[in-house]
Scaffold this active site. Structure first.
Site, PDB file in Angstrom:
ATOM      1  CG  ASP A  29      -0.266  -0.274   2.527  1.00 46.84           C
ATOM      2  OD1 ASP A  29       0.945  -0.616   2.543  1.00 46.84           O
ATOM      3  OD2 ASP A  29      -0.921  -0.156   3.579  1.00 46.84           O
ATOM      4  CG  ASP A  87       6.887   6.470   6.139  1.00 50.23           C
ATOM      5  OD1 ASP A  87       7.574   7.380   5.674  1.00 50.23           O
ATOM      6  OD2 ASP A  87       6.369   6.530   7.271  1.00 50.23           O
ATOM      7  NE  ARG A 114      -6.370  -2.203   8.443  1.00 49.33           N
ATOM      8  CZ  ARG A 114      -5.044  -2.065   8.441  1.00 49.33           C
ATOM      9  NH1 ARG A 114      -4.427  -1.674   7.362  1.00 49.33           N
ATOM     10  NH2 ARG A 114      -4.348  -2.339   9.529  1.00 49.33           N
TER      11      ARG A 114
HETATM   12  P1  IMP Z   1       8.061   1.727   6.466  1.00 46.27           P
HETATM   13  O1  IMP Z   1       8.830   0.549   6.977  1.00 46.27           O
HETATM   14  O2  IMP Z   1       8.397   2.988   7.214  1.00 46.27           O
HETATM   15  O3  IMP Z   1       8.170   1.917   4.975  1.00 46.27           O
HETATM   16  O4  IMP Z   1       6.565   1.481   6.896  1.00 46.27           O
HETATM   17  C1  IMP Z   1       5.622   0.978   6.044  1.00 46.27           C
HETATM   18  C2  IMP Z   1       4.348   0.708   6.816  1.00 46.27           C
HETATM   19  O5  IMP Z   1       4.047   1.773   7.729  1.00 46.27           O
HETATM   20  C3  IMP Z   1       3.186   0.651   5.858  1.00 46.27           C
HETATM   21  O6  IMP Z   1       2.988  -0.651   5.338  1.00 46.27           O
HETATM   22  C4  IMP Z   1       2.050   1.131   6.719  1.00 46.27           C
HETATM   23  O7  IMP Z   1       1.533   0.070   7.460  1.00 46.27           O
HETATM   24  C5  IMP Z   1       2.689   2.113   7.681  1.00 46.27           C
HETATM   25  N1  IMP Z   1       2.547   3.501   7.206  1.00 46.27           N
HETATM   26  C6  IMP Z   1       3.516   4.327   6.811  1.00 46.27           C
HETATM   27  N2  IMP Z   1       3.027   5.527   6.457  1.00 46.27           N
HETATM   28  C7  IMP Z   1       1.686   5.461   6.628  1.00 46.27           C
HETATM   29  C8  IMP Z   1       0.600   6.381   6.427  1.00 46.27           C
HETATM   30  O8  IMP Z   1       0.745   7.539   5.993  1.00 46.27           O
HETATM   31  N3  IMP Z   1      -0.648   5.930   6.711  1.00 46.27           N
HETATM   32  C9  IMP Z   1      -0.881   4.674   7.184  1.00 46.27           C
HETATM   33  N4  IMP Z   1       0.100   3.780   7.383  1.00 46.27           N
HETATM   34  C10 IMP Z   1       1.374   4.162   7.105  1.00 46.27           C
END
Ligand code: IMP
Length: 178
Positions: free
Chosen positions: A99, A102, A164
């Protein structure tokens, strides 16, 4: 529920249109590769459903659930598998469906983990990508939209497991957090 949004970033129609473009690209790139699409629970459920239905290739799908330890809304890169794949991916062309990317920490862990299982290839498709993702060395082959560094919900993305099921993607109003 829509009243809890401060601003809509992408409407259902815009998301559908962009996913159709990505599906077309995946159809072309994987025409003779029998891809295995791996969705990351729970956020990728909506993306996977609409992406695969917009594709013309028949695909196999599988799911993983991982939890990333972190404080609040930031992930740490320390990942635990809650649900593993149902199958062996040796020799398969794997496409991870996400989805949002980040920090990219969860994804880079996942790419390394799946890469160690002997697949023919591992690529990534994400609907959304935030700017911080550039700091981590993960090639994301298919990106729906590059978005600013804001917390967004809807279309699979949650805040405390809610929102969601919003059809659009947007930012939450202040009153939701207080
Ligand atoms: P990463 O390891 O920082 O890339 O985190 C990814 C996960 O963090 C995603 O799969 C989401 O579950 C959550 N996440 C990061 N940013 C958002 C956001 O803006 N809204 C909701 N969930 C987020």
């Amino acid at each position: 529920m829509g009243a809890d949004l401060a601003r809509v970033l992408y409407t259902e129609a815009q998301i559908r249109e962009r996913l159709a473009e990505l599906a077309g690209a995946i159809d072309r790139d994987y025409a003779d590769k029998d891809p295995l699409l791996i969705g990351v629970l729970k956020g990728a459920v909506q993306v996977m459903a609409d992406l695969t239905r917009a594709m013309h290739l028949t695909t196999e799908t599988d799911w993983m659930a991982v939890s990333s330890y972190g404080s609040g809304t930031k992930s740490s890169g320390v990942v635990r598998i809650l649900k593993d794949l149902d199958r062996d991916i040796t020799g398969r062309h794997v496409l991870i469906v996400e989805d949002i990317v980040d920090s990219g920490l969860t994804l880079s862990w996942l790419v390394a983990n799946l890469g160690s299982r002997g697949p023919a290839s591992v690529e990534v498709c994400t609907l959304l990508r935030k700017p911080d993702a550039a700091k981590v060395r993960v090639d994301v082959r298919y990106v729906g939209f590059d978005i600013p560094n804001e917390f967004v919900v809807g279309y699979g993305l949650d805040y405390a497991d809610r929102y969601r099921n919003l059809r659009d993607i947007g930012t939450l109003a202040e009153h939701v957090y207080s």
